[in-house]
Motif scaffolding. Sequence first.
Motif, PDB file in Angstrom:
ATOM      1  N   THR A  50       1.608  -1.532  -6.212  1.00 54.63           N
ATOM      2  CA  THR A  50       0.971  -0.794  -5.120  1.00 54.63           C
ATOM      3  C   THR A  50      -0.531  -0.766  -5.346  1.00 54.63           C
ATOM      4  N   LEU A  51      -1.280  -1.245  -4.359  1.00 50.25           N
ATOM      5  CA  LEU A  51      -2.744  -1.215  -4.370  1.00 50.25           C
ATOM      6  C   LEU A  51      -3.198  -0.824  -2.979  1.00 50.25           C
ATOM      7  N   ASN A  52      -4.140   0.075  -2.886  1.00 52.07           N
ATOM      8  CA  ASN A  52      -4.619   0.469  -1.567  1.00 52.07           C
ATOM      9  C   ASN A  52      -5.915  -0.224  -1.173  1.00 52.07           C
ATOM     10  N   GLU A  53      -6.763  -0.520  -2.149  1.00 59.87           N
ATOM     11  CA  GLU A  53      -8.033  -1.156  -1.835  1.00 59.87           C
ATOM     12  C   GLU A  53      -8.050  -2.553  -2.428  1.00 59.87           C
ATOM     13  N   VAL A  54      -8.192  -3.544  -1.574  1.00 63.67           N
ATOM     14  CA  VAL A  54      -8.245  -4.935  -2.022  1.00 63.67           C
ATOM     15  C   VAL A  54      -9.397  -5.634  -1.303  1.00 63.67           C
ATOM     16  N   ASP A  55      -9.841  -6.721  -1.903  1.00 67.29           N
ATOM     17  CA  ASP A  55     -10.908  -7.528  -1.323  1.00 67.29           C
ATOM     18  C   ASP A  55     -10.498  -8.982  -1.496  1.00 67.29           C
ATOM     19  N   ALA A  56      -9.911  -9.555  -0.465  1.00 68.21           N
ATOM     20  CA  ALA A  56      -9.348 -10.900  -0.584  1.00 68.21           C
ATOM     21  C   ALA A  56     -10.440 -11.940  -0.785  1.00 68.21           C
ATOM     22  N   ASN A  57     -10.185 -12.865  -1.697  1.00 67.30           N
ATOM     23  CA  ASN A  57     -11.078 -13.988  -1.976  1.00 67.30           C
ATOM     24  C   ASN A  57     -10.862 -15.042  -0.894  1.00 67.30           C
ATOM     25  N   THR A  58     -11.856 -15.218  -0.033  1.00 65.53           N
ATOM     26  CA  THR A  58     -11.650 -16.065   1.138  1.00 65.53           C
ATOM     27  C   THR A  58     -11.587 -17.560   0.818  1.00 65.53           C
ATOM     28  N   ASP A  59     -11.949 -17.982  -0.403  1.00 63.90           N
ATOM     29  CA  ASP A  59     -11.831 -19.396  -0.758  1.00 63.90           C
ATOM     30  C   ASP A  59     -10.370 -19.840  -0.806  1.00 63.90           C
ATOM     31  N   ASN A 112       0.846  -1.185   0.000  1.00 60.26           N
ATOM     32  CA  ASN A 112       0.000   0.000   0.000  1.00 60.26           C
ATOM     33  C   ASN A 112       0.889   1.245   0.000  1.00 60.26           C
ATOM     34  N   GLN A 113       0.279   2.409   0.002  1.00 63.22           N
ATOM     35  CA  GLN A 113       1.062   3.640  -0.123  1.00 63.22           C
ATOM     36  C   GLN A 113       1.949   3.892   1.089  1.00 63.22           C
ATOM     37  N   GLU A 114       1.654   3.224   2.198  1.00 61.57           N
ATOM     38  CA  GLU A 114       2.508   3.346   3.380  1.00 61.57           C
ATOM     39  C   GLU A 114       3.708   2.408   3.315  1.00 61.57           C
ATOM     40  N   GLY A 115       3.751   1.570   2.270  1.00 61.01           N
ATOM     41  CA  GLY A 115       4.861   0.638   2.121  1.00 61.01           C
ATOM     42  C   GLY A 115       4.645  -0.702   2.804  1.00 61.01           C
ATOM     43  N   LYS A 116       3.470  -0.880   3.437  1.00 60.66           N
ATOM     44  CA  LYS A 116       3.192  -2.171   4.066  1.00 60.66           C
ATOM     45  C   LYS A 116       2.840  -3.194   3.001  1.00 60.66           C
ATOM     46  N   ILE A 117       3.109  -4.461   3.305  1.00 61.77           N
ATOM     47  CA  ILE A 117       2.940  -5.552   2.351  1.00 61.77           C
ATOM     48  C   ILE A 117       1.737  -6.398   2.757  1.00 61.77           C
ATOM     49  N   LEU A 118       0.916  -6.746   1.776  1.00 61.33           N
ATOM     50  CA  LEU A 118      -0.259  -7.566   2.051  1.00 61.33           C
ATOM     51  C   LEU A 118       0.166  -9.033   2.193  1.00 61.33           C
ATOM     52  N   LEU A 143       1.337  -5.790   6.638  1.00 64.83           N
ATOM     53  CA  LEU A 143       2.415  -5.832   7.622  1.00 64.83           C
ATOM     54  C   LEU A 143       3.645  -5.105   7.085  1.00 64.83           C
ATOM     55  N   SER A 144       4.414  -4.540   7.995  1.00 67.77           N
ATOM     56  CA  SER A 144       5.685  -3.941   7.596  1.00 67.77           C
ATOM     57  C   SER A 144       6.697  -5.045   7.317  1.00 67.77           C
ATOM     58  N   LEU A 145       7.759  -4.709   6.612  1.00 66.38           N
ATOM     59  CA  LEU A 145       8.799  -5.684   6.323  1.00 66.38           C
ATOM     60  C   LEU A 145       9.405  -6.230   7.615  1.00 66.38           C
ATOM     61  N   TYR A 154       6.430 -18.383   6.792  1.00 63.62           N
ATOM     62  CA  TYR A 154       6.174 -18.068   5.387  1.00 63.62           C
ATOM     63  C   TYR A 154       6.754 -19.130   4.461  1.00 63.62           C
ATOM     64  N   GLU A 155       6.100 -19.287   3.301  1.00 59.07           N
ATOM     65  CA  GLU A 155       6.594 -20.222   2.285  1.00 59.07           C
ATOM     66  C   GLU A 155       7.950 -19.747   1.764  1.00 59.07           C
ATOM     67  N   ASN A 156       8.680 -20.660   1.145  1.00 56.36           N
ATOM     68  CA  ASN A 156      10.046 -20.377   0.704  1.00 56.36           C
ATOM     69  C   ASN A 156      10.149 -19.165  -0.214  1.00 56.36           C
ATOM     70  N   TRP A 157       9.265 -19.072  -1.209  1.00 54.35           N
ATOM     71  CA  TRP A 157       9.360 -17.944  -2.155  1.00 54.35           C
ATOM     72  C   TRP A 157       9.196 -16.618  -1.418  1.00 54.35           C
ATOM     73  N   SER A 158       8.300 -16.554  -0.457  1.00 53.72           N
ATOM     74  CA  SER A 158       8.108 -15.317   0.297  1.00 53.72           C
ATOM     75  C   SER A 158       9.366 -14.957   1.074  1.00 53.72           C
ATOM     76  N   ARG A 159      10.008 -15.949   1.664  1.00 56.00           N
ATOM     77  CA  ARG A 159      11.230 -15.670   2.419  1.00 56.00           C
ATOM     78  C   ARG A 159      12.327 -15.173   1.478  1.00 56.00           C
ATOM     79  N   LEU A 160      12.395 -15.744   0.293  1.00 54.27           N
ATOM     80  CA  LEU A 160      13.379 -15.282  -0.696  1.00 54.27           C
ATOM     81  C   LEU A 160      13.139 -13.826  -1.076  1.00 54.27           C
ATOM     82  N   VAL A 161      11.892 -13.497  -1.383  1.00 52.79           N
ATOM     83  CA  VAL A 161      11.543 -12.133  -1.804  1.00 52.79           C
ATOM     84  C   VAL A 161      11.817 -11.161  -0.673  1.00 52.79           C
TER      85      VAL A 161
END
Length: 200
Positions: free
Chosen positions: A164-173, A71-77, A181-183, A193-200
């Motif tokens: 960067t996206l500020n408005e999201v609507d997560a698909n709960t399925d 988001n614009q604050e730099g937090k990661i979804l 969350l902040s970094l 977290y899964e491996n790819w997320s830890r790498l990123v």
Amino acid sequence: MNIKEPVLCISQEALTEQKISTTGSAIQYFEWDKVDLSHIALLTRNVCDNPKHKSVGEYFPQIIPYIVVRNQEGKILTYSRGKGAEDRLHSFRSIGFGGHIDYVDVFNHPNNLIYAIQVGADREIAEELNADGNIFLNIKPDNIIIDYTNEVGKVHVGVLFDITLNEVDANTDEISDAMWLSLDEIKQSSSKYENWSRLV
């Protein structure tokens, strides 16, 4: 037998031609417009994910847009994986949205690999976060995620996007417990977290 739809795959030869690692895990620069289309295939996941055809799945890893959303604050979804197709990742948290590129993504422009990846990324972000389409058509992907340290990583290649996206609507399925969350907050619980997320 339940025949699964075909998904876009890339040969290991195409990766090694650009000096992509064949062991370990990494994020590496990759030029998609240099890939010879003879190294691209649409293969059913009955083959790609089947341990009986392990050599095929590893030689033709599935191409997965992996989209980091800020988001614009730099937090990661972030979110917990739910009932998505890859049950080996269930219960892990992730910072990557996206999924397979299917034949519909390729159909209208079969000779344009980058466009197929962009269209697939747009479709996935619309499905998972109800975001407007055409986000990725002006974003040229140039980094891939490879991870040969586990059975999931061996048969997939990630295409890294960062948007960067500020408005999201997560698909709960497929997505649950979505949180911005902040970094630093993510790093404090990186083992979840899964491996790819830890790498990123």
